[in-house]
Design a protein around this motif. Sequence first.
Motif, PDB file in Angstrom:
ATOM      1  N   THR A 112      21.272  69.278 -10.018  1.00  0.00           N
ATOM      2  CA  THR A 112      20.754  67.956  -9.659  1.00  0.00           C
ATOM      3  C   THR A 112      21.834  66.881  -9.685  1.00  0.00           C
ATOM      4  O   THR A 112      21.637  65.789  -9.164  1.00  0.00           O
ATOM      5  N   ARG A 113      22.999  67.184 -10.286  1.00  0.00           N
ATOM      6  CA  ARG A 113      24.112  66.237 -10.310  1.00  0.00           C
ATOM      7  C   ARG A 113      25.239  66.669  -9.367  1.00  0.00           C
ATOM      8  O   ARG A 113      26.394  66.287  -9.566  1.00  0.00           O
ATOM      9  N   ASP A 114      24.891  67.456  -8.373  1.00  0.00           N
ATOM     10  CA  ASP A 114      25.876  67.911  -7.389  1.00  0.00           C
ATOM     11  C   ASP A 114      26.225  66.755  -6.449  1.00  0.00           C
ATOM     12  O   ASP A 114      25.421  66.356  -5.616  1.00  0.00           O
ATOM     13  N   GLU A 115      27.418  66.201  -6.589  1.00  0.00           N
ATOM     14  CA  GLU A 115      27.845  65.096  -5.734  1.00  0.00           C
ATOM     15  C   GLU A 115      28.486  65.587  -4.442  1.00  0.00           C
ATOM     16  O   GLU A 115      28.533  64.858  -3.453  1.00  0.00           O
ATOM     17  N   GLN A 116      28.967  66.827  -4.447  1.00  0.00           N
ATOM     18  CA  GLN A 116      29.589  67.380  -3.246  1.00  0.00           C
ATOM     19  C   GLN A 116      28.539  67.730  -2.191  1.00  0.00           C
ATOM     20  O   GLN A 116      28.709  67.437  -1.006  1.00  0.00           O
ATOM     21  N   ILE A 117      27.455  68.363  -2.636  1.00  0.00           N
ATOM     22  CA  ILE A 117      26.341  68.707  -1.748  1.00  0.00           C
ATOM     23  C   ILE A 117      25.058  68.245  -2.444  1.00  0.00           C
ATOM     24  O   ILE A 117      24.449  69.001  -3.197  1.00  0.00           O
ATOM     25  N   PRO A 118      24.649  67.009  -2.237  1.00  0.00           N
ATOM     26  CA  PRO A 118      23.465  66.487  -2.933  1.00  0.00           C
ATOM     27  C   PRO A 118      22.220  67.339  -2.679  1.00  0.00           C
ATOM     28  O   PRO A 118      21.967  67.778  -1.561  1.00  0.00           O
ATOM     29  N   ILE A 119      21.474  67.563  -3.720  1.00  0.00           N
ATOM     30  CA  ILE A 119      20.332  68.470  -3.668  1.00  0.00           C
ATOM     31  C   ILE A 119      19.234  67.988  -2.721  1.00  0.00           C
ATOM     32  O   ILE A 119      18.538  68.801  -2.094  1.00  0.00           O
ATOM     33  N   ASP A 120      19.080  66.675  -2.585  1.00  0.00           N
ATOM     34  CA  ASP A 120      18.003  66.136  -1.748  1.00  0.00           C
ATOM     35  C   ASP A 120      18.169  66.475  -0.271  1.00  0.00           C
ATOM     36  O   ASP A 120      17.183  66.529   0.462  1.00  0.00           O
ATOM     37  N   ARG A 121      19.405  66.677   0.179  1.00  0.00           N
ATOM     38  CA  ARG A 121      19.590  67.001   1.582  1.00  0.00           C
ATOM     39  C   ARG A 121      20.040  68.446   1.800  1.00  0.00           C
ATOM     40  O   ARG A 121      20.518  68.798   2.872  1.00  0.00           O
ATOM     41  N   SER A 122      19.870  69.274   0.774  1.00  0.00           N
ATOM     42  CA  SER A 122      20.241  70.688   0.899  1.00  0.00           C
ATOM     43  C   SER A 122      19.145  71.576   0.322  1.00  0.00           C
ATOM     44  O   SER A 122      18.195  71.918   1.025  1.00  0.00           O
ATOM     45  N   ALA A 123      19.235  71.927  -0.933  1.00  0.00           N
ATOM     46  CA  ALA A 123      18.315  72.916  -1.504  1.00  0.00           C
ATOM     47  C   ALA A 123      16.851  72.529  -1.351  1.00  0.00           C
ATOM     48  O   ALA A 123      16.014  73.373  -0.997  1.00  0.00           O
ATOM     49  N   ARG A 124      16.513  71.283  -1.613  1.00  0.00           N
ATOM     50  CA  ARG A 124      15.100  70.890  -1.540  1.00  0.00           C
ATOM     51  C   ARG A 124      14.579  70.985  -0.104  1.00  0.00           C
ATOM     52  O   ARG A 124      13.426  71.357   0.116  1.00  0.00           O
ATOM     53  N   VAL A 125      15.430  70.663   0.843  1.00  0.00           N
ATOM     54  CA  VAL A 125      15.048  70.797   2.256  1.00  0.00           C
ATOM     55  C   VAL A 125      14.914  72.274   2.621  1.00  0.00           C
ATOM     56  O   VAL A 125      13.933  72.693   3.263  1.00  0.00           O
ATOM     57  N   HIS A 126      15.898  73.084   2.206  1.00  0.00           N
ATOM     58  CA  HIS A 126      15.863  74.509   2.539  1.00  0.00           C
ATOM     59  C   HIS A 126      14.618  75.191   1.964  1.00  0.00           C
ATOM     60  O   HIS A 126      13.945  75.965   2.653  1.00  0.00           O
ATOM     61  N   VAL A 127      14.347  74.916   0.700  1.00  0.00           N
ATOM     62  CA  VAL A 127      13.216  75.568   0.037  1.00  0.00           C
ATOM     63  C   VAL A 127      11.903  75.214   0.734  1.00  0.00           C
ATOM     64  O   VAL A 127      11.048  76.087   0.970  1.00  0.00           O
ATOM     65  N   ALA A 128      11.729  73.960   1.096  1.00  0.00           N
ATOM     66  CA  ALA A 128      10.498  73.535   1.780  1.00  0.00           C
ATOM     67  C   ALA A 128      10.356  74.257   3.121  1.00  0.00           C
ATOM     68  O   ALA A 128       9.264  74.732   3.471  1.00  0.00           O
ATOM     69  N   ARG A 129      11.440  74.337   3.869  1.00  0.00           N
ATOM     70  CA  ARG A 129      11.391  75.006   5.174  1.00  0.00           C
ATOM     71  C   ARG A 129      11.125  76.503   5.024  1.00  0.00           C
ATOM     72  O   ARG A 129      10.341  77.088   5.781  1.00  0.00           O
ATOM     73  N   ALA A 189      23.998  75.998  -1.983  1.00  0.00           N
ATOM     74  CA  ALA A 189      24.218  76.147  -0.543  1.00  0.00           C
ATOM     75  C   ALA A 189      24.060  74.807   0.162  1.00  0.00           C
ATOM     76  O   ALA A 189      23.128  74.049  -0.120  1.00  0.00           O
ATOM     77  N   GLY A 190      24.953  74.532   1.103  1.00  0.00           N
ATOM     78  CA  GLY A 190      24.912  73.251   1.792  1.00  0.00           C
ATOM     79  C   GLY A 190      24.055  73.229   3.028  1.00  0.00           C
ATOM     80  O   GLY A 190      23.482  72.205   3.378  1.00  0.00           O
ATOM     81  N   PHE A 191      23.974  74.370   3.738  1.00  0.00           N
ATOM     82  CA  PHE A 191      23.237  74.367   4.996  1.00  0.00           C
ATOM     83  C   PHE A 191      22.542  75.698   5.197  1.00  0.00           C
ATOM     84  O   PHE A 191      22.808  76.694   4.511  1.00  0.00           O
ATOM     85  N   LEU A 192      21.645  75.715   6.160  1.00  0.00           N
ATOM     86  CA  LEU A 192      20.908  76.908   6.559  1.00  0.00           C
ATOM     87  C   LEU A 192      20.916  76.944   8.079  1.00  0.00           C
ATOM     88  O   LEU A 192      20.300  76.107   8.730  1.00  0.00           O
ATOM     89  N   SER A 193      21.657  77.893   8.655  1.00  0.00           N
ATOM     90  CA  SER A 193      21.796  77.997  10.109  1.00  0.00           C
ATOM     91  C   SER A 193      21.295  79.364  10.550  1.00  0.00           C
ATOM     92  O   SER A 193      21.953  80.378  10.321  1.00  0.00           O
ATOM     93  N   VAL A 194      20.117  79.386  11.154  1.00  0.00           N
ATOM     94  CA  VAL A 194      19.481  80.647  11.521  1.00  0.00           C
ATOM     95  C   VAL A 194      19.105  80.618  12.996  1.00  0.00           C
ATOM     96  O   VAL A 194      18.368  79.742  13.438  1.00  0.00           O
ATOM     97  N   HIS A 195      19.620  81.581  13.758  1.00  0.00           N
ATOM     98  CA  HIS A 195      19.292  81.701  15.172  1.00  0.00           C
ATOM     99  C   HIS A 195      18.300  82.829  15.434  1.00  0.00           C
ATOM    100  O   HIS A 195      17.697  82.883  16.509  1.00  0.00           O
ATOM    101  N   LEU A 196      18.159  83.722  14.451  1.00  0.00           N
ATOM    102  CA  LEU A 196      17.254  84.859  14.590  1.00  0.00           C
ATOM    103  C   LEU A 196      16.775  85.242  13.204  1.00  0.00           C
ATOM    104  O   LEU A 196      17.563  85.305  12.265  1.00  0.00           O
ATOM    105  N   GLN A 197      15.477  85.464  13.071  1.00  0.00           N
ATOM    106  CA  GLN A 197      14.903  85.867  11.792  1.00  0.00           C
ATOM    107  C   GLN A 197      14.328  87.265  11.904  1.00  0.00           C
ATOM    108  O   GLN A 197      13.522  87.546  12.799  1.00  0.00           O
ATOM    109  N   VAL A 198      14.774  88.130  10.997  1.00  0.00           N
ATOM    110  CA  VAL A 198      14.336  89.519  10.992  1.00  0.00           C
ATOM    111  C   VAL A 198      13.945  89.892   9.566  1.00  0.00           C
ATOM    112  O   VAL A 198      14.688  89.642   8.622  1.00  0.00           O
TER     113      VAL A 198
END
Length: 243
Positions: free
Chosen positions: A189-206, A169-178
Motif C-alpha cells: 500500500t506504500r508502493d510509490e513506484q507503482i501505486p496500488i490504486d492504479r495497478s493491483a486494485r484495478v487488476h483484481v476487480a477486472r 505488478a504494474g500492468f495487465l496486457s492480455v490479447h487472448l485468454q485461455v
Amino acid sequence: MTRTLAGPTEPDAVVLAPELTGRLGFAHRLATTTPLPPGRHALGLFDNRDAVLVVPEGLAPGRPVPLVVLFHGGGGSAERILPMLEAHAAAEGFLLLAPQSLFPTWDLVIGGHGPDRERLSVALAAVAARFPLDPARLVFAGHSDGGSYALSLGLANGDVVTHVVASSAGFLSVHLQVGAPRIFVSHGTRDEQIPIDRSARVHVARLRAAGYAVTAVEYDGPHAHQPEIVAQAVAFLRATVET
C-alpha cells in the motif's frame, strides 16, 4: 464461464497470430533426457542471459514434479530474483526456472511479445525433456515487471499454466485468454513506484469480474516483495492444489 478482459471484437477486427498474443509453443511431454542433479544450473540454451534452473534435493525418479517459472523485474536477472523463492523450492520440492529477458526488461513491456516468449518456450521444453512435469502445478510468478509478465502471459496460456503469482505488478496486457489459472496478487500500500490504486486494485476487480479465482493480499510496504507475503503465496499454491 466466459472470461473477457478485453472489449468486444469488431466484425472487421484483425485476428492476431497466436505468437503475437503471447501463446507459448509448449505442451507437456514425456521426459527423455537424464535429469539434472540438485543445485543451480544454467541450461546452456543461450549465449546471453541464459535461463537458470534450480533443482531441489530428494526428487523421486519418474514422479511428476511441480514447476514454478519466476520472472525478474525490470533491470533484473535470474541471480537477483531467485532468492525470492529458492528456499521454498527446496522446502516444497518444486523445480524453479528463472528465464532472463534478452533486453533490460521483458519484451511485452517494451513493445509486444517477441524473443522472450520464444526463449521461454525453448526453456520450458528443455526442462520438460529432463523432468516429468506435474500438469496440475505449473506456476508463473514474478515481481514488478516480472509480475506483469507472469500475469499477462499466464492468462494467455491457462491451458498449461495452472497458477499465477503476481507481486507488485504494474500492468495487465492480455490479447487472448485461455483456460482459468488461479491467481494470487500481492501489492504494497506504500508502493510509490507503482501505486496500488492504479495497478493491483484495478487488476483484481477486472479479473474477478471476468470470473477468475483471485486471492488478493495488500500489505503495508513499499515496492518490494516481502518474505511473509511470499510465504503466503506458496501456501496458496499448496492449498489450491490439495483442494
